[in-house]
Design a protein around this motif. Sequence first.
Motif, PDB file in Angstrom:
ATOM      1  N   HIS A  32      -6.525   1.818  -5.144  1.00  0.00           N
ATOM      2  CA  HIS A  32      -6.476   1.875  -3.681  1.00  0.00           C
ATOM      3  C   HIS A  32      -7.913   1.871  -3.154  1.00  0.00           C
ATOM      4  O   HIS A  32      -8.787   2.532  -3.730  1.00  0.00           O
ATOM      5  CB  HIS A  32      -5.752   3.161  -3.247  1.00  0.00           C
ATOM      6  N   GLY A  46       0.832  -1.200   0.000  1.00  0.00           N
ATOM      7  CA  GLY A  46       0.000   0.000   0.000  1.00  0.00           C
ATOM      8  C   GLY A  46       0.864   1.246   0.000  1.00  0.00           C
ATOM      9  O   GLY A  46       2.039   1.221  -0.373  1.00  0.00           O
ATOM     10  N   GLU A  47       0.262   2.313   0.470  1.00  0.00           N
ATOM     11  CA  GLU A  47       0.934   3.612   0.409  1.00  0.00           C
ATOM     12  C   GLU A  47       1.707   3.893   1.699  1.00  0.00           C
ATOM     13  O   GLU A  47       2.927   3.716   1.753  1.00  0.00           O
ATOM     14  CB  GLU A  47      -0.148   4.662   0.165  1.00  0.00           C
ATOM     15  N   ALA A  48       0.986   4.271   2.712  1.00  0.00           N
ATOM     16  CA  ALA A  48       1.609   4.633   3.991  1.00  0.00           C
ATOM     17  C   ALA A  48       0.563   4.483   5.085  1.00  0.00           C
ATOM     18  O   ALA A  48      -0.628   4.539   4.803  1.00  0.00           O
ATOM     19  CB  ALA A  48       2.093   6.074   3.936  1.00  0.00           C
ATOM     20  N   PRO A  49       1.004   4.313   6.323  1.00  0.00           N
ATOM     21  CA  PRO A  49       0.022   4.224   7.406  1.00  0.00           C
ATOM     22  C   PRO A  49      -0.786   5.521   7.516  1.00  0.00           C
ATOM     23  O   PRO A  49      -0.260   6.609   7.268  1.00  0.00           O
ATOM     24  CB  PRO A  49       0.885   4.043   8.664  1.00  0.00           C
ATOM     25  N   PRO A  56      -1.157  -2.338   9.425  1.00  0.00           N
ATOM     26  CA  PRO A  56      -1.580  -1.696   8.181  1.00  0.00           C
ATOM     27  C   PRO A  56      -3.050  -1.949   7.838  1.00  0.00           C
ATOM     28  O   PRO A  56      -3.608  -2.969   8.225  1.00  0.00           O
ATOM     29  CB  PRO A  56      -0.677  -2.342   7.112  1.00  0.00           C
ATOM     30  N   PHE A  57      -3.628  -1.005   7.143  1.00  0.00           N
ATOM     31  CA  PHE A  57      -4.991  -1.133   6.610  1.00  0.00           C
ATOM     32  C   PHE A  57      -6.008  -1.569   7.675  1.00  0.00           C
ATOM     33  O   PHE A  57      -6.659  -2.611   7.527  1.00  0.00           O
ATOM     34  CB  PHE A  57      -5.004  -2.120   5.428  1.00  0.00           C
ATOM     35  N   GLU A 102      -3.816   3.305  11.538  1.00  0.00           N
ATOM     36  CA  GLU A 102      -2.665   2.404  11.413  1.00  0.00           C
ATOM     37  C   GLU A 102      -1.545   2.868  12.336  1.00  0.00           C
ATOM     38  O   GLU A 102      -0.889   2.068  13.013  1.00  0.00           O
ATOM     39  CB  GLU A 102      -2.174   2.371   9.949  1.00  0.00           C
ATOM     40  N   ASN A 112       3.433  -1.553   3.492  1.00  0.00           N
ATOM     41  CA  ASN A 112       3.303  -0.255   2.833  1.00  0.00           C
ATOM     42  C   ASN A 112       4.635   0.189   2.254  1.00  0.00           C
ATOM     43  O   ASN A 112       5.689  -0.300   2.659  1.00  0.00           O
ATOM     44  CB  ASN A 112       2.812   0.799   3.836  1.00  0.00           C
TER      45      ASN A 112
HETATM   46  N1  URA Z   1      -3.689   3.192   3.240  1.00  0.00           N
HETATM   47  C1  URA Z   1      -2.535   2.572   2.905  1.00  0.00           C
HETATM   48  O1  URA Z   1      -2.056   2.682   1.793  1.00  0.00           O
HETATM   49  N2  URA Z   1      -1.948   1.818   3.836  1.00  0.00           N
HETATM   50  C2  URA Z   1      -2.448   1.646   5.041  1.00  0.00           C
HETATM   51  O2  URA Z   1      -1.843   0.920   5.820  1.00  0.00           O
HETATM   52  C3  URA Z   1      -3.648   2.305   5.365  1.00  0.00           C
HETATM   53  C4  URA Z   1      -4.258   3.070   4.446  1.00  0.00           C
END
Ligand code: URA
Length: 194
Positions: free
Chosen positions: A159, A43-46, A56-57, A50, A84
């Motif tokens: 996403h 994914g992208e980032a916390p 994550p997520f 998170e 991420n």
């Molecule tokens: N979106 C993301 O890309 N990663 C996460 O962990 C939470 C939301």
Amino acid sequence: MVYEELEEVRKKCLSCEKCGLCKTRTNTVFSGGVPNDKLMLIGEAPGFYEDKQGEPFVGKAGQLLDKILGCVGLSRKEHIYICNTIKCRPPENRDPLPEEKAACREYLDKQIEILKPRIILLCGRVAVNSMMETTQGITKLRGKWFEGPNFSKMMPIFHPSYLLRNDSREKGSPKWLMWQDIKEIKRVYDQLCK
Ligand code: URA
């Protein structure tokens, strides 16, 4: 062996101070799901939740991700390793800066190198830009297979937070396209299990 190696990287990552995000984070978010050699999602980032939980997520987007995976019988408890592009939350959920991505890259590279997943899902634009050299947007790239590290199969997907902003399920809508993509992912996943 894989678990020990991952654990070593996780420990290093948890106390990382290689970029400024270490000053604002509550928790480092290293990974979720199960370590396995078949399926990884990047994914992208916390985000806010998170960062609070170190997982994550887990926010709204994460709940939708679980639902999408669940539609084809996949779950983070059994089938998928989730991480991420960067491991700490950028303030106000802004896009990660190039220097933050560069500082964090070694952790993502290690996760891939240790697990050697056969399928890698690139969830959203930030993950795509980190893993592929392309100027094309996610709308053009999603649903297609590309060669990833260690001859893996790599697919960009929307996403879930983008899907949350686009409610339609009509043919051709982002949610409908995601449904096509997850079915294709499951088809290839099942082949790996044979
Ligand atoms: N979106 C993301 O890309 N990663 C996460 O962990 C939470 C939301």
